[in-house]
Design a protein around this motif. Structure first.
Motif, PDB file in Angstrom:
ATOM      1  N   GLU A  84       0.827  -1.212   0.000  1.00 14.69           N
ATOM      2  CA  GLU A  84       0.000   0.000   0.000  1.00 14.69           C
ATOM      3  C   GLU A  84       0.860   1.261   0.000  1.00 14.69           C
ATOM      4  N   ARG A  85       1.945   1.249   0.757  1.00 18.56           N
ATOM      5  CA  ARG A  85       2.827   2.423   0.747  1.00 18.56           C
ATOM      6  C   ARG A  85       3.457   2.620  -0.627  1.00 18.56           C
ATOM      7  N   MET A  86       3.867   1.526  -1.258  1.00 16.77           N
ATOM      8  CA  MET A  86       4.466   1.631  -2.590  1.00 16.77           C
ATOM      9  C   MET A  86       3.436   2.065  -3.630  1.00 16.77           C
ATOM     10  N   SER A  87       2.208   1.587  -3.509  1.00 13.98           N
ATOM     11  CA  SER A  87       1.176   1.980  -4.480  1.00 13.98           C
ATOM     12  C   SER A  87       0.865   3.465  -4.365  1.00 13.98           C
ATOM     13  N   THR A  88       0.890   4.007  -3.159  1.00 10.52           N
ATOM     14  CA  THR A  88       0.642   5.442  -2.974  1.00 10.52           C
ATOM     15  C   THR A  88       1.767   6.266  -3.597  1.00 10.52           C
ATOM     16  N   LEU A  89       3.012   5.873  -3.324  1.00 15.67           N
ATOM     17  CA  LEU A  89       4.144   6.599  -3.896  1.00 15.67           C
ATOM     18  C   LEU A  89       4.133   6.527  -5.431  1.00 15.67           C
ATOM     19  N   MET A  90       3.827   5.354  -5.956  1.00 13.09           N
ATOM     20  CA  MET A  90       3.802   5.205  -7.404  1.00 13.09           C
ATOM     21  C   MET A  90       2.696   6.037  -8.034  1.00 13.09           C
ATOM     22  N   THR A  91       1.534   6.095  -7.372  1.00 16.53           N
ATOM     23  CA  THR A  91       0.424   6.882  -7.903  1.00 16.53           C
ATOM     24  C   THR A  91       0.809   8.357  -7.996  1.00 16.53           C
ATOM     25  N   LEU A  92       1.420   8.881  -6.939  1.00 16.38           N
ATOM     26  CA  LEU A  92       1.818  10.294  -6.935  1.00 16.38           C
ATOM     27  C   LEU A  92       2.873  10.569  -8.012  1.00 16.38           C
ATOM     28  N   TRP A  93       3.888   9.717  -8.073  1.00 16.57           N
ATOM     29  CA  TRP A  93       4.994   9.915  -9.002  1.00 16.57           C
ATOM     30  C   TRP A  93       4.541   9.768 -10.452  1.00 16.57           C
ATOM     31  N   LEU A  94       3.755   8.742 -10.726  1.00 13.58           N
ATOM     32  CA  LEU A  94       3.336   8.485 -12.108  1.00 13.58           C
ATOM     33  C   LEU A  94       2.343   9.526 -12.606  1.00 13.58           C
ATOM     34  N   THR A  95       1.467   9.996 -11.726  1.00 17.14           N
ATOM     35  CA  THR A  95       0.522  11.037 -12.134  1.00 17.14           C
ATOM     36  C   THR A  95       1.257  12.306 -12.525  1.00 17.14           C
ATOM     37  N   LEU A  96       2.280  12.664 -11.737  1.00 18.80           N
ATOM     38  CA  LEU A  96       3.096  13.836 -12.075  1.00 18.80           C
ATOM     39  C   LEU A  96       3.825  13.616 -13.407  1.00 18.80           C
ATOM     40  N   LEU A  97       4.401  12.434 -13.585  1.00 23.38           N
ATOM     41  CA  LEU A  97       5.116  12.130 -14.820  1.00 23.38           C
ATOM     42  C   LEU A  97       4.190  12.196 -16.031  1.00 23.38           C
ATOM     43  N   ALA A  98       2.986  11.638 -15.895  1.00 22.29           N
ATOM     44  CA  ALA A  98       2.029  11.644 -17.008  1.00 22.29           C
ATOM     45  C   ALA A  98       1.602  13.065 -17.353  1.00 22.29           C
ATOM     46  N   ALA A  99       1.351  13.889 -16.317  1.00 17.06           N
ATOM     47  CA  ALA A  99       0.926  15.270 -16.565  1.00 17.06           C
ATOM     48  C   ALA A  99       2.023  16.054 -17.284  1.00 17.06           C
ATOM     49  N   LEU A 100       3.267  15.906 -16.815  1.00 16.88           N
ATOM     50  CA  LEU A 100       4.376  16.602 -17.470  1.00 16.88           C
ATOM     51  C   LEU A 100       4.572  16.103 -18.905  1.00 16.88           C
ATOM     52  N   GLY A 101       4.427  14.805 -19.091  1.00 14.04           N
ATOM     53  CA  GLY A 101       4.583  14.242 -20.416  1.00 14.04           C
ATOM     54  C   GLY A 101       3.566  14.770 -21.403  1.00 14.04           C
ATOM     55  N   MET A 102       2.317  14.905 -20.959  1.00 15.36           N
ATOM     56  CA  MET A 102       1.266  15.402 -21.847  1.00 15.36           C
ATOM     57  C   MET A 102       1.493  16.872 -22.197  1.00 15.36           C
ATOM     58  N   VAL A 103       1.975  17.642 -21.230  1.00 16.08           N
ATOM     59  CA  VAL A 103       2.216  19.069 -21.481  1.00 16.08           C
ATOM     60  C   VAL A 103       3.391  19.251 -22.443  1.00 16.08           C
ATOM     61  N   PHE A 104       4.460  18.494 -22.213  1.00 19.99           N
ATOM     62  CA  PHE A 104       5.688  18.687 -22.991  1.00 19.99           C
ATOM     63  C   PHE A 104       5.887  17.599 -24.053  1.00 19.99           C
ATOM     64  N   MET A 105       4.799  17.052 -24.538  1.00 24.95           N
ATOM     65  CA  MET A 105       4.909  15.967 -25.510  1.00 24.95           C
ATOM     66  C   MET A 105       5.665  16.365 -26.783  1.00 24.95           C
ATOM     67  N   PRO A 106       5.460  17.563 -27.346  1.00 29.24           N
ATOM     68  CA  PRO A 106       6.251  17.920 -28.535  1.00 29.24           C
ATOM     69  C   PRO A 106       7.751  17.859 -28.271  1.00 29.24           C
ATOM     70  N   GLN A 107       8.176  18.337 -27.108  1.00 29.81           N
ATOM     71  CA  GLN A 107       9.599  18.311 -26.787  1.00 29.81           C
ATOM     72  C   GLN A 107      10.098  16.872 -26.589  1.00 29.81           C
ATOM     73  N   VAL A 108       9.250  16.031 -25.968  1.00 29.21           N
ATOM     74  CA  VAL A 108       9.619  14.625 -25.765  1.00 29.21           C
ATOM     75  C   VAL A 108       9.831  13.928 -27.103  1.00 29.21           C
ATOM     76  N   LEU A 109       8.927  14.171 -28.046  1.00 29.43           N
ATOM     77  CA  LEU A 109       9.026  13.505 -29.348  1.00 29.43           C
ATOM     78  C   LEU A 109      10.159  14.076 -30.191  1.00 29.43           C
ATOM     79  N   HIS A 110      10.559  15.296 -29.930  1.00 26.75           N
ATOM     80  CA  HIS A 110      11.748  15.817 -30.603  1.00 26.75           C
ATOM     81  C   HIS A 110      12.972  14.967 -30.260  1.00 26.75           C
ATOM     82  N   VAL A 111      12.965  14.388 -29.035  1.00 23.04           N
ATOM     83  CA  VAL A 111      14.089  13.553 -28.598  1.00 23.04           C
ATOM     84  C   VAL A 111      13.913  12.105 -29.053  1.00 23.04           C
TER      85      VAL A 111
END
Length: 508
Positions: free
Chosen positions: A83-110
């Motif tokens: 449960e502790r790991m699932s909470t940490l993963m949820t927070l981390w992955l949600t942040l990663l997904a949000a940043l990825g969607m915002v900066f997707m053009p830059q990600v695909l440039h790489v």
């Protein structure tokens, strides 16, 4: 272990068959043009992160820790850790997904630099990847709960979850295409919806197993959690070397003419059948068992487990690789050559499949060797090996694509995989943590002989059977090849003593 392998392998086989049906529909609808290239990038990017953060790094660190906690401290402490790991993963992955969607053009440039010169293909890739990127959150949490189920020796739900991925992808292609810009967009929405469905399935299975997980409001960084997090860092590279190599492949392929990404995708999908059914099944079932044997003070049992896993890997990987190399054209033409996917696309894809097949045994053997490190809490050693492998793969890609285009990418991947497996085996042998036992040494030459005989039969059949015309005739011819190959290999392997079907029946 064999029971777990058969469970995981059986469900994976069902998923792969449905995956072929899905890919046949994609090939007929999208072919190998700009929309197909854009969609495959949108599919590969979240899958890359999923394999690194979800299946790769997380499983390497979490499954041994969960299995040890379950064995030594009981179910309550194991559930608290999950449960502790699932909470940490949820927070981390949600942040990663949000940043990825915002900066997707830059990600695909790489990750797809070759697309930037083609605005239409680049724009489609950005749109579709933004749709699929939330899939990362759902599927990584699915991997976490699957690790819990595997630690409890319950493999069916986790292995069956990918079936939903294929079913919902096909359903979305039919149901959503009239309402979105392209069929590629419909498929992208299907992928994200399948992530939700897979997470729901494994959560229900864990609850029924007496391990219902919840998100805790204030996760504590206990010693067990810190241990998992420390091991995840090197595990990102150690367990994900194949995925890192595939990321390099995508970058290089994007620089080639349109269609290269699609050719490699379709060829890789065929290779993923034995890799998923054999390699992933063996790695999944082997890791928790090795942990329990080593923690329980049974090193000889762990040694036997590893040798039997390697024996089964070779028994299935060798004929699969030989058959894919010989039957590349019949396989690709029978499965994909229809609609927008013509003879030119089939020829380019079958060339890549032939070369991919050369590295297939190495891909599968890596899945059997890596748990030997992870079960001992060693996630650092595979990192040192994989750094060399990634650099080697990049160098080979840059050299070979100049001469044989997309086929060079497949060849570089296979050669790198063989270097990887040789290095891992040598290190384990030097540490006296593994050595081939007498049974493995006795059976390997016999497996090779049975594989050579099957290859000769398939080559003779290909020369004797005229090139079939029409989709139905191609499928029938492929069925004849497969039946003849299976009968020859397993029949001769049984006669030579390379395989014992009686052992398999007794251990089901």
């Amino acid at each position: 272990m064999l029971k777990g392998i058969l469970t995981v392998g059986g469900w994976t086989m069902a998923s792969r068959v449905l995956g072929f049906l899905r890919d046949m529909l994609i090939a007929a609808s999208l072919g190998a043009g700009p929309i197909a290239d854009a969609f495959f990038i949108a599919l590969k990017l979240p899958n890359l992160f999923r394999r690194l953060f979800g299946e790769g790094a997380f499983n390497a660190a979490f499954v041994p820790a969960f299995a040890s906690t379950l064995t030594l401290d009981g179910r309550a402490q194991a559930r608290a850790l999950a449960e502790r790991m699932s909470t940490l993963m949820t927070l981390w992955l949600t942040l990663l997904a949000a940043l990825g969607m915002v900066f997707m053009p830059q990600v695909l440039h790489v990750l797809a630099p070759g697309f930037t010169d083609e605005p239409i293909r680049f724009g489609l890739a950005v749109e579709m990847t933004r749709i699929t990127f939330p899939y990362l959150v759902f599927i990584c949490l699915t991997a976490l709960i699957s690790g819990v189920l595997n630690g409890l020796d319950r493999f069916a739900a986790a292995a069956g979850a990918p079936v939903l991925f294929n079913l919902l992808s096909m359903a979305a292609l039919f149901a959503l295409t009239p309402f979105v810009a392209t069929p590629g967009h419909a498929l992208a929405w299907g992928i994200t919806l399948s992530g939700v469905a897979q997470l729901l399935l494994v959560w229900i299975a864990a609850a029924r197993a007496g391990m219902p997980l919840r998100i805790v409001s204030r996760p504590r960084l206990t010693p067990a959690v810190r241990l998992v997090l420390r091991r995840m860092g090197p595990g990102l590279v150690g367990a994900g070397v194949t995925q890192l190599n595939l990321a390099v492949d995508v970058i290089i392929a994007s620089l080639l003419p349109a269609g290269a990404v699609s050719y490699l995708y379709y060829a890789d999908r065929i290779g993923q059948l034995p890799l998923g059914v054999i390699g992933a099944a063996i790695g999944t079932a082997m890791l928790p068992l090795l942990v329990k044997q080593l923690r329980g003070g049974k090193p000889l049992s762990a040694h036997r487990t590893m040798n039997r896993a390697l024996e089964l890997s070779l028994a299935l990987a060798l004929p699969a690789a030989a058959a894919q190399a010989v039957l590349a054209w019949p396989i690709i033409s029978a499965l994909f050559m229809r609609g927008a996917f013509g003879e030119l696309e089939a020829a380019a894809t079958s060339a890549a499949l032939t070369v991919y097949a050369l590295g297939l045994p190495a891909f599968i053997l890596v899945k059997a060797y890596v748990p030997g490190f992870f079960a001992r809490g060693d996630t650092a050693t595979p990192v040192k090996v994989s750094i060399v492998i990634v650099v080697l793969n990049l160098a080979l890609n840059l050299i070979l694509t100049r001469y044989i285009a997309h086929v060079g990418i497949a060849l570089a991947t296979g050669l790198s995989a063989w270097v990887n497996v040789i290095a891992l085996a040598w290190i384990l042998r030097r540490r006296n943590q593994w050595r081939p036992d007498r049974r493995l040494r006795r059976r390997l030459p016999r497996l090779l002989l049975a594989t050579l005989a099957m290859t000769a039969v398939l080559v003779a059949l290909r020369m004797a059977i005229p090139e079939p015309v029409g989709s139905t005739a191609r499928l029938v011819a492929l069925g004849v090849y497969v039946a003849a190959g299976l009968a020859t290999y397993f029949g001769l392997a049984q006669v030579l003593g390379a395989l014992s079907l009686g052992d398999l029946r007794r251990r089901r």
